[in-house]
Scaffold this active site. Structure first.
Site, mmCIF file in Angstrom:
data_model
loop_
_atom_site.group_PDB
_atom_site.id
_atom_site.type_symbol
_atom_site.label_atom_id
_atom_site.label_comp_id
_atom_site.label_asym_id
_atom_site.label_seq_id
_atom_site.Cartn_x
_atom_site.Cartn_y
_atom_site.Cartn_z
ATOM 1 C CD GLU A 1 -38.540 50.333 36.127
ATOM 2 O OE1 GLU A 1 -37.405 51.133 36.179
ATOM 3 O OE2 GLU A 1 -39.060 48.999 36.236
ATOM 4 C CG HIS B 1 -32.128 51.231 34.550
ATOM 5 N ND1 HIS B 1 -32.886 52.051 34.778
ATOM 6 C CD2 HIS B 1 -32.440 49.989 34.454
ATOM 7 C CE1 HIS B 1 -33.749 51.184 34.461
ATOM 8 N NE2 HIS B 1 -33.571 49.565 33.972
ATOM 9 C CG HIS C 1 -35.665 48.358 38.490
ATOM 10 N ND1 HIS C 1 -36.278 47.759 38.764
ATOM 11 C CD2 HIS C 1 -35.019 48.775 37.650
ATOM 12 C CE1 HIS C 1 -36.073 47.429 37.115
ATOM 13 N NE2 HIS C 1 -35.476 48.622 36.943
#
Ligand code: BGC
Length: 363
Positions: A328, A117, A191
């Protein structure tokens, strides 16, 4: 913003409030978007996170369906990326390393041997600049951020714009755009941790899920795709029909063991670049239904396997194991190291653009 009203409808403009300061003294704001149906989305300039999302059930009663924290310090110490905007690269890059135009780039490894991420300090830990851009489509919040050349090891000055719109059709629409001044890679997502019975109210194992994907990307022990696009048919990964999430989650299946549950990217059957369905989630008790559509080729379905009750959210709610699920939308994990996956490269002169819509209704 002034809105046109019909009988009995109350005009409510977007609310902006001061929401405290970061540890280093920078002001943070919370914006609340609403529509005439009573749906509300609160979004903070810290990480561009969706802090709360109030959605009606079949009796018309509202509940907050996303996990979040009560204040900025919650988001500053967060390790679960609750509700946040993710960049520059959503999901994992193996060994935090990739090659672009013959040059090797290194991103901080913040997930064992890999980068997750966006590295050590991704877009979820940045302050975004907000602007009310409400219009005919509904109340809308624009968030912008300039990620400097070399930030977290990624090349190019990257100018990012994300617009959250809450429509009268009970959709939370997220438009992502970006431009760069050097060749780079990019994979933006949001997210949010959803629980359609209400965040913090119990686990999501009785939610039903449909993902129109006949293939998924199996992973190794570091959750890096092996490169294979494997068929879901005959496996616990077949969600092509609405299926109770908990019905196969403990099956004796190697991929479920590696993911400690579902934590996998599904290869969507719909054509990338046109809006297509990514998922449908149904919670039978409340009747809430969430429909996810996207321009992206994939969706990471994650069942909150790392939630362990050590985090207390807003309203004093404790988030236990599998209390929420994430969907996601994304390009596939580790794409920069997999030439057979759709490319995540962005070049100067081109504009990155992607859209995902989370639409709520009842059944
Ligand atoms: C990842 C999970 C991770 C979670 C929170 C998801 O996108 O796939 O492995 O634990 O994000 O960091």
């Amino acid at each position: 913003m002034l809105t046109t009203m019909s009988f009995g409808e109350k005009a409510k403009t977007m609310q902006k409030q001061e929401w405290g300061k970061t540890a280093d003294g920078q002001p943070v704001y919370l914006y609340t978007l609403s529509n005439k149906k009573g749906m509300e989305a609160a979004i903070t300039t810290y990480g561009g996170a969706v802090v709360s999302l109030k959605v009606a059930d079949r009796k018309g009663e509202f509940a907050d369906v996303v996990q979040g924290y009560k204040d900025v310090s919650g988001y500053e110490t967060d390790k679960g990326y609750f509700g946040a905007l993710i960049g520059r690269y959503g999901n994992r890059i193996a060994h935090g390393e990739f090659k672009l135009d013959g040059k090797t780039y290194n991103i901080p490894k913040n997930d064992g041997a890999n980068s997750l991420h966006g590295g050590a300090k991704g877009f979820n830990k940045k302050l975004w600049t907000a602007k009310d851009v409400s219009g005919a489509a509904g109340q809308a919040l624009e968030l912008t951020y300039l990620s400097k050349d070399g930030e977290e090891g990624f090349p190019g000055n990257l100018s990012v714009k994300v617009v959250y719109t809450l429509t009268e059709n009970n959709e939370l629409k997220i438009d992502y755009a970006a431009t760069t001044d050097k060749d780079t890679v990019l994979n933006l997502t949001n997210h949010s941790y959803f629980n359609l019975a209400g965040a913090g109210s119990g686990d999501i194992l009785s939610h039903e899920l449909m993902i129109p994907a006949s293939r998924y990307t199996p992973v190794d022990s570091g959750l890096i795709p092996t490169g294979e696009l494997a068929p879901v048919k005959g496996t616990p990964f077949d969600f092509t029909k609405l299926t109770v999430i908990g019905s196969r989650i403990n099956d004796d299946n190697e991929q479920l063991k590696l993911g400690k549950g579902y934590d996998h990217n599904f290869v969507l059957d719909g054509a990338m670049g046109t809006m297509h369905k990514a998922a449908e989630v149904y919670e039978p008790k409340s009747g809430r239904l969430m429909d996810v559509t996207t321009l992206e080729p994939g969706v990471q379905f994650y069942t909150g396997n790392f939630l362990d009750g050590t985090v207390t959210g807003k309203d004093g709610k404790v988030y236990n194991h599998r209390y929420a699920l994430c969907l996601e939308t994304q390009h596939f994990p580790d794409s920069p190291n997999h030439p057979n996956f759709p490319t995540t490269e962005l070049k100067p002169g081109h504009r990155y653009h992607t859209t995902t819509i989370y639409k709520f209704s009842v059944k």
